[in-house]
Design an enzyme around this catalytic site. Structure first.
Site, PDB file in Angstrom:
ATOM      1  N   SER A 145      35.745  31.616  51.106  1.00 55.47           N
ATOM      2  CA  SER A 145      34.461  30.917  51.048  1.00 55.47           C
ATOM      3  C   SER A 145      34.105  30.466  52.448  1.00 55.47           C
ATOM      4  O   SER A 145      34.997  30.186  53.265  1.00 55.47           O
ATOM      5  CB  SER A 145      34.575  29.677  50.158  1.00 55.47           C
ATOM      6  OG  SER A 145      33.439  28.849  50.320  1.00 55.47           O
ATOM      7  N   TYR A 158      39.410  22.198  47.659  1.00 51.18           N
ATOM      8  CA  TYR A 158      39.041  23.598  47.363  1.00 51.18           C
ATOM      9  C   TYR A 158      38.838  24.341  48.689  1.00 51.18           C
ATOM     10  O   TYR A 158      39.359  25.446  48.891  1.00 51.18           O
ATOM     11  CB  TYR A 158      37.766  23.607  46.516  1.00 51.18           C
ATOM     12  CG  TYR A 158      37.008  24.912  46.492  1.00 51.18           C
ATOM     13  CD1 TYR A 158      37.362  25.920  45.607  1.00 51.18           C
ATOM     14  CD2 TYR A 158      35.916  25.128  47.348  1.00 51.18           C
ATOM     15  CE1 TYR A 158      36.650  27.119  45.574  1.00 51.18           C
ATOM     16  CE2 TYR A 158      35.208  26.312  47.323  1.00 51.18           C
ATOM     17  CZ  TYR A 158      35.575  27.308  46.435  1.00 51.18           C
ATOM     18  OH  TYR A 158      34.871  28.487  46.415  1.00 51.18           O
TER      19      TYR A 158
HETATM   20  P1  NAP Z   1      31.519  32.742  38.339  1.00 51.64           P
HETATM   21  O1  NAP Z   1      30.248  33.509  38.400  1.00 51.64           O
HETATM   22  O2  NAP Z   1      31.483  31.409  37.704  1.00 51.64           O
HETATM   23  O3  NAP Z   1      32.613  33.672  37.643  1.00 51.64           O
HETATM   24  C1  NAP Z   1      33.870  33.208  37.447  1.00 51.64           C
HETATM   25  C2  NAP Z   1      34.689  34.308  36.793  1.00 51.64           C
HETATM   26  O4  NAP Z   1      36.049  33.912  36.885  1.00 51.64           O
HETATM   27  C3  NAP Z   1      34.419  34.517  35.340  1.00 51.64           C
HETATM   28  O5  NAP Z   1      34.482  35.903  35.077  1.00 51.64           O
HETATM   29  C4  NAP Z   1      35.557  33.773  34.633  1.00 51.64           C
HETATM   30  O6  NAP Z   1      35.760  34.355  33.351  1.00 51.64           O
HETATM   31  C5  NAP Z   1      36.690  34.032  35.625  1.00 51.64           C
HETATM   32  N1  NAP Z   1      37.783  33.060  35.731  1.00 51.64           N
HETATM   33  C6  NAP Z   1      37.701  31.733  35.897  1.00 51.64           C
HETATM   34  N2  NAP Z   1      38.918  31.184  36.041  1.00 51.64           N
HETATM   35  C7  NAP Z   1      39.814  32.220  35.970  1.00 51.64           C
HETATM   36  C8  NAP Z   1      41.220  32.307  36.047  1.00 51.64           C
HETATM   37  N3  NAP Z   1      41.993  31.215  36.203  1.00 51.64           N
HETATM   38  N4  NAP Z   1      41.798  33.525  35.935  1.00 51.64           N
HETATM   39  C9  NAP Z   1      41.054  34.629  35.766  1.00 51.64           C
HETATM   40  N5  NAP Z   1      39.714  34.602  35.683  1.00 51.64           N
HETATM   41  C10 NAP Z   1      39.089  33.413  35.787  1.00 51.64           C
HETATM   42  O7  NAP Z   1      32.130  32.497  39.827  1.00 51.64           O
HETATM   43  P2  NAP Z   1      31.748  33.104  41.245  1.00 51.64           P
HETATM   44  O8  NAP Z   1      30.788  32.164  41.890  1.00 51.64           O
HETATM   45  O9  NAP Z   1      31.392  34.535  41.124  1.00 51.64           O
HETATM   46  O10 NAP Z   1      33.121  32.921  42.042  1.00 51.64           O
HETATM   47  C11 NAP Z   1      33.966  33.998  42.326  1.00 51.64           C
HETATM   48  C12 NAP Z   1      34.703  33.724  43.625  1.00 51.64           C
HETATM   49  O11 NAP Z   1      33.781  33.548  44.701  1.00 51.64           O
HETATM   50  C13 NAP Z   1      35.605  32.486  43.644  1.00 51.64           C
HETATM   51  O12 NAP Z   1      36.789  32.794  44.348  1.00 51.64           O
HETATM   52  C14 NAP Z   1      34.806  31.486  44.441  1.00 51.64           C
HETATM   53  O13 NAP Z   1      35.625  30.525  45.078  1.00 51.64           O
HETATM   54  C15 NAP Z   1      34.138  32.404  45.442  1.00 51.64           C
HETATM   55  N6  NAP Z   1      32.961  31.821  46.074  1.00 51.64           N
HETATM   56  C16 NAP Z   1      31.816  31.622  45.365  1.00 51.64           C
HETATM   57  C17 NAP Z   1      30.712  31.083  46.015  1.00 51.64           C
HETATM   58  C18 NAP Z   1      29.408  30.858  45.307  1.00 51.64           C
HETATM   59  O14 NAP Z   1      28.491  30.261  45.923  1.00 51.64           O
HETATM   60  N7  NAP Z   1      29.245  31.296  44.061  1.00 51.64           N
HETATM   61  C19 NAP Z   1      30.790  30.731  47.370  1.00 51.64           C
HETATM   62  C20 NAP Z   1      31.969  30.939  48.034  1.00 51.64           C
HETATM   63  C21 NAP Z   1      33.056  31.495  47.398  1.00 51.64           C
HETATM   64  P3  NAP Z   1      36.587  33.598  32.158  1.00 51.64           P
HETATM   65  O15 NAP Z   1      35.853  32.333  31.894  1.00 51.64           O
HETATM   66  O16 NAP Z   1      36.583  34.573  31.008  1.00 51.64           O
HETATM   67  O17 NAP Z   1      37.955  33.394  32.734  1.00 51.64           O
END
Ligand code: NAP
Length: 253
Positions: A145, A158
């Site tokens: 991130s 985090y």
């Molecule tokens: P998201 O849209 O909320 O999706 C989260 C996904 O993770 C879902 O498919 C969920 O499905 C799964 N999940 C949650 N906990 C889990 C676990 N313990 N084991 C396996 N699967 C799990 O999230 P996102 O924003 O795409 O985030 C993905 C990554 O991007 C993360 O590493 C986050 O830190 C990083 N990131 C995001 C942002 C942002 O602005 N969105 C910014 C920087 C970094 P289930 O509920 O079925 O498990």
């Protein structure tokens, strides 16, 4: 815009937390470019729906329930992949948790453990299990991130776990060379379920947009395009690097 490239024909990609958001988009993009996919997340229903969605686009995929901090689930993920496809070419470690908005000095030990377990340790353990099966020319991508460069006050610990992934990328790139390249993506702000604070308030959304040079939030597709680049032969001479995909929000020199 649909891709016409087919850089991953014959390749097998595991993407953790790939039933929605950034993980889903990365998996879908790899699949549209010819990869066979192993879709996974904690909930069977989400896995089934995501597999159905990519298959409806002509992508070859299986689904495996995998809570990344569960040892048996990780083993199943690798075993099911090998049973179906026999090898692994791409691993995207994308799962993360952000269970607290407390200051670091006020964060409970159990929460510190959970952050370390899911955001850092699970990636290491998954790669330990995957490593013997990674083919020559394989690629690992860790999802960090922009907060890893400057941990934000409300997501400080985090952010620190995401900082750790920059070091992990460097260290694993050394260990896994020359067979496997290891790189990292540091997304900026992408409105997903995980980051719903971005769109919950119009003023927060605007403030974030104004922090970027491109005057917009990131999209999951922005992240998928960079992940596909890093996983592909186009990035054959890149390892141990982090690409910031944040619309120009300052990260580092
Ligand atoms: P998201 O849209 O909320 O999706 C989260 C996904 O993770 C879902 O498919 C969920 O499905 C799964 N999940 C949650 N906990 C889990 C676990 N313990 N084991 C396996 N699967 C799990 O999230 P996102 O924003 O795409 O985030 C993905 C990554 O991007 C993360 O590493 C986050 O830190 C990083 N990131 C995001 C942002 C942002 O602005 N969105 C910014 C920087 C970094 P289930 O509920 O079925 O498990």
């Amino acid at each position: 815009m649909e891709t016409t490239k087919r850089r991953f024909e014959g390749k097998v990609a595991i993407v953790t937390a790939s039933t929605q958001g950034i993980g889903f988009s990365i998996a879908e993009r790899l699949g549209l470019e010819g990869a066979s996919l192993v879709i996974s997340s904690r909930k069977q229903k989400n896995v089934d729906e995501a597999v159905e969605k990519v298959r409806s686009r002509g992508i070859d995929a299986i689904g495996v329930v995998c809570h990344v901090s569960n040892a048996e689930h990780r083993k199943n993920l690798i075993d099911a992949t090998l049973k179906k496809y026999g090898h692994i070419d791409i691993v995207v470690s994308n799962a993360a948790a952000n269970p607290s908005t407390d200051n670091i000095l006020d964060t409970k030990e159990s929460v510190l453990d959970k952050l370390w377990e899911i955001n850092v340790k699970a990636s290491i353990l998954l790669l330990q299990a995957a490593a013997p099966h990674l083919r020559e020319g394989s690629s690992v991508i860790l999802i960090s991130s922009i907060g890893g460069y400057n941990p934000q006050k409300t997501m400080a610990m985090y952010g620190v776990t995401k900082t750790a992934l920059f070091g992990l990328t460097k260290a694993l790139a050394v260990e896994m060379a020359p067979n496997t390249r290891v790189n990292c993506i540091a997304p900026g702000f992408v409105p997903t379920h995980f980051a719903d604070f971005i769109t919950r308030s119009e003023s927060v959304r605007k403030a974030i947009e104004e922090k970027t040079l491109l005057n917009r939030l990131g999209t999951t597709r922005d992240m998928a395009g960079v992940a596909a680049f890093l996983a592909s032969e186009d990035a054959a001479y890149i390892t141990g690097e982090t690409i910031v995909v944040a619309g120009g929000i300052p990260s580092r020199l």
